[in-house]
Design a protein around this motif. Structure first.
Motif, PDB file in Angstrom:
ATOM      1  N   LEU A 126       0.831  -1.208   0.000  1.00 39.18           N
ATOM      2  CA  LEU A 126       0.000   0.000   0.000  1.00 39.18           C
ATOM      3  C   LEU A 126       0.862   1.253   0.000  1.00 39.18           C
ATOM      4  N   LEU A 138      -6.021  -6.523  -2.097  1.00 36.07           N
ATOM      5  CA  LEU A 138      -6.247  -5.152  -1.617  1.00 36.07           C
ATOM      6  C   LEU A 138      -7.513  -4.555  -2.224  1.00 36.07           C
ATOM      7  N   LEU A 176      -9.188  -1.335  -0.470  1.00 41.03           N
ATOM      8  CA  LEU A 176      -8.051  -0.472  -0.172  1.00 41.03           C
ATOM      9  C   LEU A 176      -7.343   0.066  -1.409  1.00 41.03           C
ATOM     10  N   ALA A 177      -7.486  -0.631  -2.525  1.00 39.75           N
ATOM     11  CA  ALA A 177      -6.830  -0.235  -3.771  1.00 39.75           C
ATOM     12  C   ALA A 177      -7.800  -0.449  -4.920  1.00 39.75           C
ATOM     13  N   LEU A 215      -4.608   3.950  -4.692  1.00 41.11           N
ATOM     14  CA  LEU A 215      -5.314   3.727  -3.433  1.00 41.11           C
ATOM     15  C   LEU A 215      -6.723   4.310  -3.499  1.00 41.11           C
ATOM     16  N   GLY A 262      -8.167   3.097   1.491  1.00 41.45           N
ATOM     17  CA  GLY A 262      -6.757   2.726   1.539  1.00 41.45           C
ATOM     18  C   GLY A 262      -5.905   3.835   2.128  1.00 41.45           C
ATOM     19  N   THR A 264      -6.656   4.004   5.857  1.00 38.67           N
ATOM     20  CA  THR A 264      -6.057   2.860   6.546  1.00 38.67           C
ATOM     21  C   THR A 264      -4.568   3.082   6.758  1.00 38.67           C
TER      22      THR A 264
END
Length: 132
Positions: A37, A69, A74-75, A91, A95, A98
């Motif tokens: 990430l 992810l 998140l992505a 992202l 993401g 996070t």
């Protein structure tokens, strides 16, 4: 008989990884995901090929890891503007949040490693790892 350097390195890596994984668990990510990430955040939008190169992973591994992810929200990936065949990763707002939320836990893990090893051993570790 000489100890197996590979086995010792793998055992040390598992111990270190566990320290970071435990700290990052409340954010529902592990240290490998955190690292990926961060790389995406730094390079975004980034092709999976470039991400693999930067992460020192083959493209198929990066592709699999980015899919995980994505499933976690998140992505995201999209086709490249210049090359429609190339997937680009970035992202999501989740993401970004996070990573921001997890940063203090990651820093605490870094500090724990620094306290455990001390400055002299950490410098030596960096030299050893750089030689590999």
């Amino acid at each position: 008989m000489t100890a197996c350097y590979c086995a010792k390195m793998r055992a040390a890596t598992r111990k270190i990884g566990s320290l970071y994984d435990e700290a990052l668990a409340p954010f529902r990510i592990n240290v490998a995901q955190y690292s990926l990430l961060r790389k995406i955040q730094r390079l975004q939008p980034v092709s999976l090929t470039q991400l693999g190169h930067d992460a020192d992973l083959d493209r198929s591994t990066v592709s699999r890891n980015v899919r995980v992810l994505e499933k976690a929200g998140l992505a995201a990936t999209a086709k490249g503007e210049l090359d429609q065949r190339e997937a680009m990763a970035s992202l999501t707002p989740l993401g970004e949040r996070t990573l921001n939320d997890a940063l203090p836990a990651w820093e605490k893990s870094q500090q724990a490693m620094e306290a455990r090893l001390g400055a002299e051993k950490l410098k030596l570790l960096e030299e050893i790892l750089g030689a590999l």
